[in-house]
Scaffold this active site. Structure first.
Site, short mmCIF file in Angstrom:
data_model
loop_
_atom_site.label_atom_id
_atom_site.label_comp_id
_atom_site.label_asym_id
_atom_site.label_seq_id
_atom_site.Cartn_x
_atom_site.Cartn_y
_atom_site.Cartn_z
N GLU A 1 5.93 -0.56 -3.38
CA GLU A 1 5.06 -0.24 -2.25
C GLU A 1 3.59 -0.44 -2.62
O GLU A 1 2.81 -1.02 -1.84
CB GLU A 1 5.30 1.19 -1.79
CG GLU A 1 4.48 1.58 -0.58
CD GLU A 1 4.82 2.98 -0.07
OE1 GLU A 1 4.05 3.50 0.78
OE2 GLU A 1 5.83 3.56 -0.50
N GLY B 1 -1.52 17.65 7.09
CA GLY B 1 -1.88 18.58 6.03
C GLY B 1 -1.27 18.29 4.67
O GLY B 1 -1.67 18.90 3.68
N ALA C 1 9.11 8.00 7.82
CA ALA C 1 8.31 9.17 8.18
C ALA C 1 8.21 10.11 6.99
O ALA C 1 9.09 10.94 6.75
CB ALA C 1 8.92 9.89 9.39
N THR D 1 3.54 4.14 10.55
CA THR D 1 3.46 2.73 10.91
C THR D 1 4.80 2.27 11.49
O THR D 1 5.85 2.51 10.89
CB THR D 1 3.13 1.88 9.67
OG1 THR D 1 1.84 2.26 9.18
CG2 THR D 1 3.13 0.40 10.00
#
Length: 383
Positions: A245, A130, A125, A159
């Site tokens: 990533e 924003g 997370a 996800t």
């Protein structure tokens, strides 16, 4: 073109992955898309075969193979079968490295066996409403209170957030007016902790099978024992894993672009126009030839980057170059392939439509194409 990336062990793993995807994922994939998630039992099935724990230590139920090429194979075999393993990919390629690098011995004993077996699912997370790519702007806070942190905040676009048993939360534990990147910490929130809430399942344009949710934290008491690494060091940790990533996104992009070409070749051979197969038209031949050349160029770039990652020398700028080139290539390939389907390409019953909608997010997540260009420009000294 001939690839030199894999060994016989990798080839054996590919056969295992290909068989599993064909038998246990592809047949039920349309139902999972409608449900907006993969069933938990598919993770345990993957765990039983060793498809989730290859990078984890043997003493905790894994295979001890910290070799990114196995991750590549899983993505390629999923794309070959016209499915995606988005939630699995996120767990293996994005989240697991944090546990491997920063979990202490007690945390490894608590969590690694479940991760290897597919009993524990994860999410990370980071993104907040924003903030987008601006991780230094994170507003979720964690205040130390004895042996716990009191966590408050909200996250979005998470996800795996619906099914996750362990959520790695990036929270602000301190502030330095002169350094916005300082004071971020990784905390592992466990399912069932009071004040931890999962929001709605977000209705996305593509990547339907990976559950994507909003998460909220209201006075969640997270034990200090659930902190990954040192307090205040998370920005550096996040930056350390970003090359992998971003490479992961690029790997999926090229594999899916290759799949788009394959289904388009099959379609144009079967479809006739003016009494002749569409594949016999010069335009079709030229389009597919050009797209094939682009994909092979991108594949060569991927394979070089994978070796650099394994050797520990893949730089943030080179990872940005790979992600930018490969995701933009994917966009061009699936768009031109859909065009060759004509009106049928716009129908969701044809796989090219899903490949098209799934592809769009690749130029957004893990850093937008614009962010990649900024990183590359800085590396060139023109920032």
């Amino acid at each position: 073109m001939r690839r030199q990336l894999f060994t016989a062990d990798h080839d054996a793993f590919r056969e295992l992955a290909r068989d599993f995807v064909a038998k246990q994922i592809a047949p039920d994939y349309p139902a999972w898309e409608k449900a907006g998630r993969m069933p938990r039992e598919i993770f345990t099935a993957m765990g039983e075969l060793g498809l989730l724990g290859f990078a984890l230590p043997e003493e905790h139920g894994g295979a001890g193979l910290r070799d990114y090429r196995y991750n590549v194979i899983l993505q390629e075999e999923a794309a070959r079968a016209l499915v995606t393993l988005g939630t699995v990919r996120t767990q293996l390629d994005v989240i697991l490295p944090y546990f491997l690098e920063y979990a202490d011995p007690a945390q490894r004993a608590r969590w690694f066996p479940g991760l290897a077996a597919g009993r524990l699912l994860t999410a990370i997370a980071m993104t907040e409403p924003g903030t987008g790519s601006d991780l230094a702007g994170i507003r979720t806070t964690a205040v130390r209170d004895g042996d716990h942190y009191i966590l408050n905040g909200a996250k979005t676009f998470i996800t795996g957030g619906l099914l996750a048993d362990l959520v790695v939360v990036v929270a602000r534990t301190g502030a330095d007016p002169g350094n916005r990147r300082a004071g971020l910490t990784l905390l592992v929130v466990e399912d069932g902790m009071a004040g931890f809430r999962r929001g709605r399942l977000l209705d996305k344009m593509g990547c339907k099978v990976q559950d994507t949710t909003e998460l909220s934290f209201t006075d969640v008491r997270v034990p200090v024992a659930n902190r990954l690494g040192e307090e205040g060091a998370a920005f550096g940790y996040l930056g350390h894993n970003l090359p992998q990533e971003r490479l992961t996104v690029a790997v999926g992009s090229v594999a899916q672009a290759r799949a788009a070409i394959a289904v388009t070749i099959d379609y144009t051979r079967q479809r006739t126009a003016f009494g002749t197969p569409v594949s016999s038209f010069q335009n079709t031949k030229f389009e597919l030839a050009a797209l094939s050349a682009e994909v092979e160029a991108a594949q060569t770039m991927i394979d070089r980057a994978v070796l650099d990652l394994i050797d520990g020398v893949l730089s943030p700028a080179d990872a940005a170059r790979v992600k930018l080139f490969c995701t933009e290539t994917q966009a061009r390939v699936v768009d031109r392939c859909l065009q060759l389907f004509g009106g049928y390409g716009y129908m969701t019953e044809y796989p090219i439509a899903r490949l098209y909608t799934d592809a769009r997010v690749a130029r957004i997540y893990a850093g937008t194409s614009e962010v990649m260009k900024t990183i590359i420009a800085r590396d060139l000294g023109v920032s």
